[in-house]
Design a protein around this motif. Structure first.
Motif, short mmCIF file in Angstrom:
data_model
loop_
_atom_site.label_atom_id
_atom_site.label_comp_id
_atom_site.label_asym_id
_atom_site.label_seq_id
_atom_site.Cartn_x
_atom_site.Cartn_y
_atom_site.Cartn_z
N ASN A 204 0.89 -1.10 0.35
CA ASN A 204 0.18 0.35 -0.39
C ASN A 204 0.51 1.06 -0.28
O ASN A 204 1.83 1.37 0.64
N MET A 205 -0.02 2.66 -0.52
CA MET A 205 1.02 3.41 0.09
C MET A 205 -0.18 4.91 0.14
O MET A 205 -0.88 4.17 -0.97
N THR A 206 0.35 5.64 1.01
CA THR A 206 -0.47 6.70 1.64
C THR A 206 0.42 7.96 1.77
O THR A 206 1.92 8.22 1.58
N ILE A 207 -0.14 8.97 1.08
CA ILE A 207 0.47 9.96 0.64
C ILE A 207 -0.24 11.07 1.55
O ILE A 207 -1.64 11.32 2.00
N ASN A 208 0.53 11.45 2.78
CA ASN A 208 -0.05 12.57 3.88
C ASN A 208 -0.37 14.05 2.89
O ASN A 208 0.04 13.55 2.13
N GLU A 209 -1.40 15.05 3.85
CA GLU A 209 -2.27 16.22 3.22
C GLU A 209 -0.94 17.05 3.11
O GLU A 209 -1.07 17.78 2.17
N ASP A 210 0.22 16.87 4.14
CA ASP A 210 0.93 17.90 4.33
C ASP A 210 1.97 17.32 3.11
O ASP A 210 2.28 18.38 2.42
N PHE B 94 6.71 7.28 -8.55
CA PHE B 94 8.23 7.41 -7.43
C PHE B 94 8.44 6.18 -8.57
O PHE B 94 8.07 5.28 -8.61
N PHE B 95 9.69 6.12 -8.31
CA PHE B 95 10.71 5.39 -8.94
C PHE B 95 12.29 5.35 -8.54
O PHE B 95 12.49 6.19 -7.21
N VAL B 96 12.77 4.44 -8.94
CA VAL B 96 14.12 3.73 -8.05
C VAL B 96 15.26 4.19 -8.87
O VAL B 96 15.41 4.19 -10.63
N ALA C 50 1.53 0.14 -13.78
CA ALA C 50 1.49 0.40 -12.36
C ALA C 50 1.13 -0.26 -11.88
O ALA C 50 0.11 -1.37 -11.71
N GLY C 51 1.78 -0.47 -10.57
CA GLY C 51 2.22 -1.92 -9.45
C GLY C 51 1.25 -1.21 -8.68
O GLY C 51 0.61 -1.49 -7.65
N GLU D 19 5.42 2.45 -10.61
CA GLU D 19 5.59 1.52 -11.50
C GLU D 19 5.82 -0.56 -11.34
O GLU D 19 6.67 -0.31 -9.70
N GLU D 20 5.00 -1.52 -11.46
CA GLU D 20 5.19 -2.84 -11.17
C GLU D 20 6.82 -3.35 -11.78
O GLU D 20 6.99 -4.08 -10.18
N SER D 21 7.25 -2.63 -12.56
CA SER D 21 9.00 -2.81 -12.65
C SER D 21 9.75 -2.51 -11.64
O SER D 21 10.93 -2.42 -11.34
N ASP D 22 9.46 -1.55 -10.28
CA ASP D 22 10.21 -0.99 -9.42
C ASP D 22 9.66 -1.60 -7.76
O ASP D 22 9.83 -1.14 -6.96
N LEU D 23 8.30 -2.73 -7.75
CA LEU D 23 8.64 -3.12 -6.93
C LEU D 23 9.32 -3.60 -6.34
O LEU D 23 9.46 -3.97 -4.69
N TRP D 24 10.48 -4.22 -6.68
CA TRP D 24 11.19 -5.48 -5.70
C TRP D 24 11.71 -4.42 -4.68
O TRP D 24 12.02 -4.48 -3.92
#
Length: 95
Positions: free
Chosen positions: A2-8, A27-29, A53-54, A67-72
């Protein structure tokens, strides 16, 4: 994962990247830097459109994705993007 972006953090990205509803942020590696999950790598950020998108998270009409390819890189951790007032920049927390 999961990914969460807070308001600030969202507000910081909106200001720095001149984002508006409908925009997409990746967001990428990248090689170099440091992180708590992968030595020698860090996260980069860019306005971009997803190819495969992963993970996605939407906030105020803006889609943040990895991206799916960056989930590692995340090694089965969730990503929380918060904001540090002291550093005046986003902070990546791996949970």
């Amino acid at each position: 994962m999961n990914m969460t972006i807070n308001e600030d953090a969202l507000n910081w990205y909106k200001e720095e990247l001149d984002l508006e509803s409908g925009d997409q942020v990746r967001f990428f590696v990248r090689y170099g830097g440091c992180s708590n999950v992968q030595k020698g790598f860090s996260l980069g950020v860019a306005k971009d459109a997803p190819q495969e998108a992963g993970v996605t998270a939407e906030a105020d009409g803006i889609t943040f994705f990895i991206e799916e390819s960056d989930l590692w890189y995340f090694d089965n951790h969730d990503l929380l993007v918060s904001y540090s007032e002291d550093a005046d920049e986003p902070v990546f927390e791996y949970q």
